[in-house]
Write an enzyme that holds these catalytic residues in place. Structure first.
Site, short mmCIF file in Angstrom:
data_model
loop_
_atom_site.label_atom_id
_atom_site.label_comp_id
_atom_site.label_asym_id
_atom_site.label_seq_id
_atom_site.Cartn_x
_atom_site.Cartn_y
_atom_site.Cartn_z
N HIS A 123 0.83 -1.21 0.00
CA HIS A 123 0.00 0.00 0.00
C HIS A 123 0.86 1.26 0.00
O HIS A 123 1.94 1.28 0.60
CB HIS A 123 -0.89 0.04 1.25
CG HIS A 123 -1.93 -1.01 1.30
ND1 HIS A 123 -3.13 -0.92 0.63
CD2 HIS A 123 -1.96 -2.21 1.94
CE1 HIS A 123 -3.85 -2.00 0.86
NE2 HIS A 123 -3.16 -2.80 1.65
N PRO A 124 0.38 2.33 -0.62
CA PRO A 124 1.01 3.63 -0.41
C PRO A 124 0.65 4.12 0.99
O PRO A 124 -0.35 3.68 1.55
CB PRO A 124 0.35 4.52 -1.47
CG PRO A 124 -1.01 3.92 -1.65
CD PRO A 124 -0.81 2.42 -1.49
N GLU B 120 -9.91 4.25 -3.12
CA GLU B 120 -10.28 4.08 -1.71
C GLU B 120 -9.97 5.34 -0.89
O GLU B 120 -10.61 5.59 0.13
CB GLU B 120 -9.55 2.86 -1.14
CG GLU B 120 -10.11 1.54 -1.66
CD GLU B 120 -9.13 0.38 -1.54
OE1 GLU B 120 -9.51 -0.74 -1.93
OE2 GLU B 120 -7.99 0.59 -1.08
N PHE C 210 1.07 2.76 8.41
CA PHE C 210 -0.26 2.79 9.01
C PHE C 210 -1.28 2.22 8.02
O PHE C 210 -1.40 2.69 6.89
CB PHE C 210 -0.63 4.23 9.36
CG PHE C 210 -2.00 4.41 9.92
CD1 PHE C 210 -2.35 3.86 11.15
CD2 PHE C 210 -2.96 5.15 9.23
CE1 PHE C 210 -3.62 4.04 11.68
CE2 PHE C 210 -4.23 5.35 9.75
CZ PHE C 210 -4.56 4.78 10.98
N ILE D 179 -5.24 1.30 7.29
CA ILE D 179 -6.62 1.55 7.68
C ILE D 179 -7.49 1.41 6.43
O ILE D 179 -7.06 1.75 5.33
CB ILE D 179 -6.78 2.96 8.29
CG1 ILE D 179 -8.18 3.15 8.89
CG2 ILE D 179 -6.47 4.05 7.27
CD1 ILE D 179 -8.33 4.41 9.73
N ALA E 5 -9.59 2.83 4.19
CA ALA E 5 -9.81 4.26 3.94
C ALA E 5 -11.11 4.56 3.22
O ALA E 5 -11.51 5.73 3.15
CB ALA E 5 -8.64 4.82 3.13
#
Length: 324
Positions: free
Chosen positions: A58-59, A80, A111, A113, A115
């Site tokens: 993920h970025p 997203e 991190f 999550i 989004a």
């Protein structure tokens, strides 16, 4: 409808190579079967290294994906985070970037999550809040957030493939006009829906594990007791209600902190109110809590789902969540 899905397609849903490999060899799967299979593989089959591989795909929140990342994966990531990008400013993105650095320095991974639909402010608040967690607790939370992302992407994958199949069928098959043909088609759709609603389980519908967050390790030897409420009315917050708690099963956690079976392996879980209790005093005599009980409800619409109710225990605090 059960579908055969390739490893590359699964890796767009989750960046773990091992997860994608195991999912591709588990098919063909209906969309509902895929969810249960994915949860089992993610939480019980792959290891922490595979989790970290998925995270690294993920970025960082607030960043656009690197051009080197799989293009389909990158497009999903941008989509997203669209709500977050639409509700932020340059200064707010700078603050988020600074917190991203602090988070990665503390935990060793970015991190994570889910989004989708979240504003920039909501994600920054969640980042600051989760920054206070112990690393082992945060790793579990990140894994759960990754599963949420995976499930959203799986739903999109199945929807897109079903649309392609439908368009192909409608362009290559003659239109059915006979009443009996229409009934046969409708019946086929109903049968597929029924099959998807009742997947075969590989474990009991209610499970748990205990994590000793003070040691950063699984808690072995904790006695666990599962009960269900029996009564004409539900249990009351103060007086208990008109009924009793009936025992379902008892077990103890192993060296990985997981309990043995607390109930029979059934496909449909009886709806009702359940209570899972942990003998914390026996495990940790100096613990502030002599025992911990967690009460939760299962509705009719949830009877096919899995309920993983873990305990994160410390001498003077505990927490729980509904996992998969």
């Amino acid at each position: 409808m059960a579908m055969e899905i390739g490893e590359d397609e699964w890796k767009v849903c989750c960046g773990s190579s091992e997860f994608a490999k195991q999912m591709s060899t588990s098919g063909p799967l209906t969309s509902q079967e895929a969810i249960y299979t994915a949860r089992d593989i993610w939480f019980n089959q792959v290891n922490v290294t595979d989790w970290l591989e998925a995270f690294s795909a993920h970025p960082q929140i607030g960043n656009t994906p690197s051009p080197s990342i799989n293009s389909d994966f990158a497009r999903r990531s941008v989509s997203e985070q669209s709500t977050a990008f639409a509700t932020t400013s340059a200064s707010a993105l700078q603050e988020l970037a600074e917190w991203n650095v602090l988070y990665k320095k503390k935990f060793g991974f970015i991190f994570i999550i889910c989004a989708s639909g979240r504003t920039h402010a909501e994600m920054l608040h969640a980042l600051k809040e989760r920054y206070e967690n112990r690393p082992i607790v945060e790793l579990e939370i990140a894994a759960m957030e990754q599963m949420k992302i995976t499930e959203l992407r799986m739903a999109k994958l199945f929807s897109d493939k079903a649309k392609v199949i439908s368009e192909t069928d409608s362009s290559s098959s003659p239109v059915s006009t006979k009443p009996q043909d229409r009934l046969r088609i409708i019946g086929g759709h109903l049968n597929v829906a029924a099959e998807a609603k009742a997947p075969k389980r590989s474990r009991p519908p209610i499970t748990t594990h205990v994590l000793d967050v003070s040691r950063g390790a699984p808690a072995a030897g904790v006695e666990v007791h599962l009960e269900v409420w029996s009564g004409t009315t539900g249990p009351s917050f103060v007086h208990g209600g008109g009924g009793v708690w009936s025992s379902v099963g008892t077990s103890a956690t192993d060296r990985d902190g997981r309990s043995g079976p607390l109930m029979d392996l059934v496909d449909a879980l009886n709806p009702g109110t359940y209570r899972i209790s942990f003998d914390t005093a026996k495990y940790s005599p100096g613990c502030f809590f002599p025992y911990v009980s967690i009460v939760f409800q299962v509705t009719e619409s949830q009877k096919w789902e899995h309920f993983h109710v873990p305990l994160l225990l410390a001498p003077f605090s505990f927490s729980t969540y509904r996992g998969s």
